[in-house]
Design a protein around this motif. Structure first.
Motif, PDB file in Angstrom:
ATOM      1  N   TYR A 192      44.112  45.506  31.025  1.00 33.31           N
ATOM      2  CA  TYR A 192      43.153  45.809  31.966  1.00 33.31           C
ATOM      3  C   TYR A 192      43.765  46.457  33.056  1.00 33.31           C
ATOM      4  CZ  TYR A 192      39.449  45.607  35.233  1.00 33.31           C
ATOM      5  OH  TYR A 192      38.540  45.850  36.600  1.00 33.31           O
TER       6      TYR A 192
ATOM      7  N   GLN B 104      37.811  51.562  37.158  1.00 31.32           N
ATOM      8  CA  GLN B 104      38.612  51.099  36.013  1.00 31.32           C
ATOM      9  C   GLN B 104      38.124  50.041  35.103  1.00 31.32           C
ATOM     10  OE1 GLN B 104      41.412  49.109  38.755  1.00 31.32           O
ATOM     11  NE2 GLN B 104      40.008  47.402  39.053  1.00 31.32           N
TER      12      GLN B 104
ATOM     13  N   GLN C  77      35.707  43.787  36.520  1.00 32.30           N
ATOM     14  CA  GLN C  77      35.532  42.710  36.039  1.00 32.30           C
ATOM     15  C   GLN C  77      34.875  41.711  37.299  1.00 32.30           C
ATOM     16  OE1 GLN C  77      38.984  40.307  34.725  1.00 32.30           O
ATOM     17  NE2 GLN C  77      37.899  40.247  32.724  1.00 32.30           N
TER      18      GLN C  77
ATOM     19  N   SER D   7      40.596  54.018  48.295  1.00 27.74           N
ATOM     20  CA  SER D   7      39.452  53.561  48.920  1.00 27.74           C
ATOM     21  C   SER D   7      39.459  51.999  49.401  1.00 27.74           C
ATOM     22  CB  SER D   7      38.171  53.136  47.557  1.00 27.74           C
ATOM     23  OG  SER D   7      37.877  54.353  47.041  1.00 27.74           O
TER      24      SER D   7
ATOM     25  N   VAL E 191      43.855  59.229  45.982  1.00 27.74           N
ATOM     26  CA  VAL E 191      42.589  58.798  46.595  1.00 27.74           C
ATOM     27  C   VAL E 191      42.958  57.267  46.927  1.00 27.74           C
ATOM     28  CG1 VAL E 191      40.241  58.813  46.457  1.00 27.74           C
ATOM     29  CG2 VAL E 191      41.515  60.552  45.230  1.00 27.74           C
TER      30      VAL E 191
ATOM     31  N   SER F 271      44.756  48.164  44.963  1.00 30.55           N
ATOM     32  CA  SER F 271      45.147  48.080  43.627  1.00 30.55           C
ATOM     33  C   SER F 271      47.054  47.566  43.769  1.00 30.55           C
ATOM     34  CB  SER F 271      45.536  49.713  43.036  1.00 30.55           C
ATOM     35  OG  SER F 271      46.040  50.493  44.134  1.00 30.55           O
TER      36      SER F 271
ATOM     37  N   GLY G 295      42.229  50.166  49.010  1.00 32.14           N
ATOM     38  CA  GLY G 295      43.787  49.855  48.828  1.00 32.14           C
ATOM     39  C   GLY G 295      44.104  48.546  48.200  1.00 32.14           C
TER      40      GLY G 295
HETATM   41  C1  LIG Z   1      42.845  40.143  45.830  1.00 34.29           C
HETATM   42  C2  LIG Z   1      42.419  40.963  44.683  1.00 34.29           C
HETATM   43  C3  LIG Z   1      41.583  40.444  43.656  1.00 34.29           C
HETATM   44  C4  LIG Z   1      41.079  40.988  42.785  1.00 34.29           C
HETATM   45  N1  LIG Z   1      39.971  40.830  42.144  1.00 34.29           N
HETATM   46  C5  LIG Z   1      39.560  41.421  41.021  1.00 34.29           C
HETATM   47  C6  LIG Z   1      38.302  41.136  40.345  1.00 34.29           C
HETATM   48  O1  LIG Z   1      37.773  40.143  40.499  1.00 34.29           O
HETATM   49  N2  LIG Z   1      37.814  41.751  39.195  1.00 34.29           N
HETATM   50  C7  LIG Z   1      38.460  43.096  39.000  1.00 34.29           C
HETATM   51  O2  LIG Z   1      38.054  44.051  38.017  1.00 34.29           O
HETATM   52  N3  LIG Z   1      39.642  43.661  39.591  1.00 34.29           N
HETATM   53  C8  LIG Z   1      40.042  42.743  40.904  1.00 34.29           C
HETATM   54  N4  LIG Z   1      41.208  43.191  41.561  1.00 34.29           N
HETATM   55  C9  LIG Z   1      41.819  44.332  41.204  1.00 34.29           C
HETATM   56  C10 LIG Z   1      41.117  45.581  41.898  1.00 34.29           C
HETATM   57  O3  LIG Z   1      39.963  45.814  41.220  1.00 34.29           O
HETATM   58  C11 LIG Z   1      42.000  46.767  41.609  1.00 34.29           C
HETATM   59  O4  LIG Z   1      43.117  46.704  42.293  1.00 34.29           O
HETATM   60  C12 LIG Z   1      41.255  48.293  42.377  1.00 34.29           C
HETATM   61  O5  LIG Z   1      41.946  49.324  41.792  1.00 34.29           O
HETATM   62  C13 LIG Z   1      41.052  48.054  43.813  1.00 34.29           C
HETATM   63  O6  LIG Z   1      40.331  49.108  44.071  1.00 34.29           O
HETATM   64  P1  LIG Z   1      40.438  49.478  45.609  1.00 34.29           P
HETATM   65  O7  LIG Z   1      39.487  50.648  45.799  1.00 34.29           O
HETATM   66  O8  LIG Z   1      40.506  48.407  46.842  1.00 34.29           O
HETATM   67  O9  LIG Z   1      42.017  50.019  45.389  1.00 34.29           O
HETATM   68  P2  LIG Z   1      42.702  51.442  45.764  1.00 34.29           P
HETATM   69  O10 LIG Z   1      44.289  51.045  45.880  1.00 34.29           O
HETATM   70  O11 LIG Z   1      42.241  52.336  46.983  1.00 34.29           O
HETATM   71  O12 LIG Z   1      42.292  52.436  44.537  1.00 34.29           O
HETATM   72  C14 LIG Z   1      43.129  52.427  43.402  1.00 34.29           C
HETATM   73  C15 LIG Z   1      42.960  53.599  42.782  1.00 34.29           C
HETATM   74  O13 LIG Z   1      41.710  53.921  42.214  1.00 34.29           O
HETATM   75  C16 LIG Z   1      41.418  55.400  42.257  1.00 34.29           C
HETATM   76  N5  LIG Z   1      40.547  55.677  43.338  1.00 34.29           N
HETATM   77  C17 LIG Z   1      40.025  54.486  44.087  1.00 34.29           C
HETATM   78  N6  LIG Z   1      38.844  55.006  44.706  1.00 34.29           N
HETATM   79  C18 LIG Z   1      38.706  56.387  44.402  1.00 34.29           C
HETATM   80  C19 LIG Z   1      37.414  57.503  44.625  1.00 34.29           C
HETATM   81  N7  LIG Z   1      36.804  56.819  45.314  1.00 34.29           N
HETATM   82  N8  LIG Z   1      37.760  58.538  43.768  1.00 34.29           N
HETATM   83  C20 LIG Z   1      38.752  58.726  42.883  1.00 34.29           C
HETATM   84  N9  LIG Z   1      39.647  57.844  42.841  1.00 34.29           N
HETATM   85  C21 LIG Z   1      39.677  56.572  43.260  1.00 34.29           C
HETATM   86  C22 LIG Z   1      42.635  56.143  42.925  1.00 34.29           C
HETATM   87  O14 LIG Z   1      43.619  56.529  41.973  1.00 34.29           O
HETATM   88  C23 LIG Z   1      43.342  54.735  43.651  1.00 34.29           C
HETATM   89  O15 LIG Z   1      44.753  55.144  43.785  1.00 34.29           O
HETATM   90  C24 LIG Z   1      41.536  42.543  42.643  1.00 34.29           C
HETATM   91  C25 LIG Z   1      42.730  42.926  43.394  1.00 34.29           C
HETATM   92  C26 LIG Z   1      43.023  42.386  44.330  1.00 34.29           C
HETATM   93  C27 LIG Z   1      44.126  42.786  45.311  1.00 34.29           C
END
Ligand SMILES: Cc1cc2nc3c(=O)[nH]c(=O)nc-3n(C[C@H](O)[C@H](O)[C@H](O)COP(=O)(O)OP(=O)(O)OC[C@H]3O[C@@H](n4cnc5c(N)ncnc54)[C@H](O)[C@@H]3O)c2cc1C
Length: 460
Positions: free
Chosen positions: A420, A155, A158, A82, A80, A86, A84
């Protein structure tokens, strides 16, 4: 009210229509546009070679259900995506069907309950925050505006002032989930409670697709102010020892972050910044909350001091965007630290004082005094969170940067009690991110909810 958001890059084209009964549009490996669909929404451009079987970008919840059922029929696992964001690009998985939720656009606030319903790809800062601010509310979303709430919340999350307001996931009151059986259910404290428990901390190991989050919002504080103190790295030990022994005494309305980064406006090389951001109702409350920082013993040597200066959420988000540039290759790692200053501070020295390039930064994020966690999968934390972030552009620099990061994290090993998920790549340096009890309970959720392991789970 449903608010339309900026449209995702179009994935549909007539030749890509596969004629599936549900009208789903799959982009498979041989299709033009596959590479774009595989990685176009991936933040970390140090792209992996992993090759999914296909990518689908549903535009409705019914299409998510159809996609899960289709994967089951075809014998594919499901990954999955959301937002992008990670760092380890968890949504790009070999031979899986990637369900990219970038096409689901829902944002709806209920004034009666103060609850906002949001699609998982909603960027917490760029869209959710301004939407709520217009209504006098806020959510404790991620610091960088473009992070999707999906991965962030699953996850733990934070978000702003986590030390005082708790993990963002503590503000989730329900999730709508497509299960491995292909059913859409609502999980909360009273129904499908096992899924609700897992959705609050299992991160990329969550066995289902969350299609909607129901989030408790907070009143938007009326006054934002910060104290910022910049120091030469020679003052690192003294300043960090003081902070280590002080941060638990600071009011819980203050987010405390100490970081080293290069800012040519301050000095040619990296500097240590102690930052305290308070989100309260008036200037006097801010002044009281920020008062402890005036006792920093190195203050007379500070390169810069801003004391209780007004700021805005927009300015704070803009700074985050500046620190987290798009289009870069990234290596990131983190550790929960525990121990006396005499052990923790020297262990942090390499991560702080030897940054490998002018865009890299290392943060120290206070979680003290540690709050008790509710019953949820998220279960490992400590008073001090350290994370090192290294962006660069040239692939020839990969090895050098990865080696630096591995060395900095190795120094921290004696005082590390966990990691984390949000800033982890479990293939490079796995550490404990759930308690043993939570890990055992999660295995039971898998046995009950996804016995055939339709969902890809952790990339470790
Ligand atoms: C520039 C940057 C700043 C950040 N700052 C913070 C911060 O301040 N605090 C913090 O806690 N983290 C932070 N992060 C880390 C970020 O929260 C994680 O990388 C998180 O996984 C990103 O979520 P996403 O939906 O964008 O990622 P994705 O890559 O889309 O999702 C990560 C994974 O989560 C699971 N997932 C996502 N959505 C779903 C869904 N709807 N259903 C089931 N599984 C799902 C899947 O396994 C997916 O592959 C930061 C990351 C970046 C790149």
């Amino acid at each position: 009210m449903n608010t339309p958001r900026s449209s995702s890059p179009p994935l549909r084209s007539p030749e890509q229509l596969r004629g599936d009964p549900d009208g789903l549009v799959l982009v498979t490996r041989d299709d033009p546009g596959f590479e774009e669909a595989r990685v176009d929404r991936i933040f970390n451009r140090r792209l992996p070679g992993r090759q999914p079987a296909a990518v689908v970008r549903p535009e409705t919840e019914a299409e998510v259900v159809a996609a899960v059922r289709l994967a089951r029929e075809r014998g594919w696992q499901v990954a999955v995506r959301s937002g992008g964001h990670s760092w380890a690009q968890w949504s790009v998985r070999d031979d899986a069907l990637v369900i990219d939720l970038g096409g689901l656009h829902e944002l709806e606030y209920d004034q009666e309950t103060g609850i906002v319903r949001a699609s998982p790809s909603t960027p917490g800062g760029a869209e959710l925050a301004p939407y709520l601010a217009e209504r006098g509310r806020m959510f404790v979303g991620g610091h960088c505006p473009t992070v999707g709430i999906g991965g962030f919340l699953l996850q733990g999350g934070q978000g702003w002032n986590a030390r005082g307001w708790g993990w963002a996931v503590e503000h989730v009151v329900a999730v709508d989930v497509v299960t491995a059986a292909g059913e859409l259910v609502r999980a909360d404290a009273t129904q499908h409670a096992d899924l609700f428990w897992a959705a609050r901390g299992a991160g990329p190991g969550f066995p289902g697709v969350v299609t909607r989050f129901h989030l408790r919002t907070r009143p938007l504080p009326r006054h934002f102010a910060h104290t910022v103190q910049a120091f030469d790295l020679a003052d690192f030990d003294e300043v960090m020892t003081w902070l280590h022994d002080t941060h638990h005494t600071v009011a819980d309305t203050v987010e405390i972050v100490a970081l080293t980064k290069t800012d040519p406006r301050l000095a040619p090389g990296p500097v240590l910044l102690v930052t305290a951001l308070t989100m309260v109702d008036d200037e006097q409350e801010a002044d009281q909350a920020l008062a402890p920082f005036r006792k920093n013993p190195a203050l007379d040597r500070a390169i810069l001091v801003l004391d209780n200066e007004p700021t805005t959420p927009e300015a704070e988000r803009a700074r985050q965007l500046e620190d987290n540039p798009e289009g870069h290759r990234w290596a990131v790692d983190n550790a929960w630290l525990s121990g006396p200053a005499s052990e923790v501070v020297p262990a942090m020295r390499r991560a702080y004082t030897t940054l490998p390039n002018e865009k890299a930064f290392t943060i120290w994020f206070s979680m003290a005094p540690l709050r008790e966690l509710p019953d949820m999968a998220f279960s490992v934390q400590s008073e001090v969170y350290l994370a090192a972030y290294v962006p660069w552009e040239d692939a020839a620099e990969d090895e050098r940067h990865l080696t630096w990061l591995a060395g900095a994290m190795a120094d921290l090993a004696p005082v590390t009690v966990g990691q984390y998920l949000g800033d982890s790549d479990l293939r490079r340096r796995p550490h404990r991110f759930l308690s043993e009890e939570a890990w055992g309970r999660l295995q039971q959720v898998y046995a009950d909810r996804d016995p055939d392991r339709l969902f890809v789970g952790y990339l470790a």
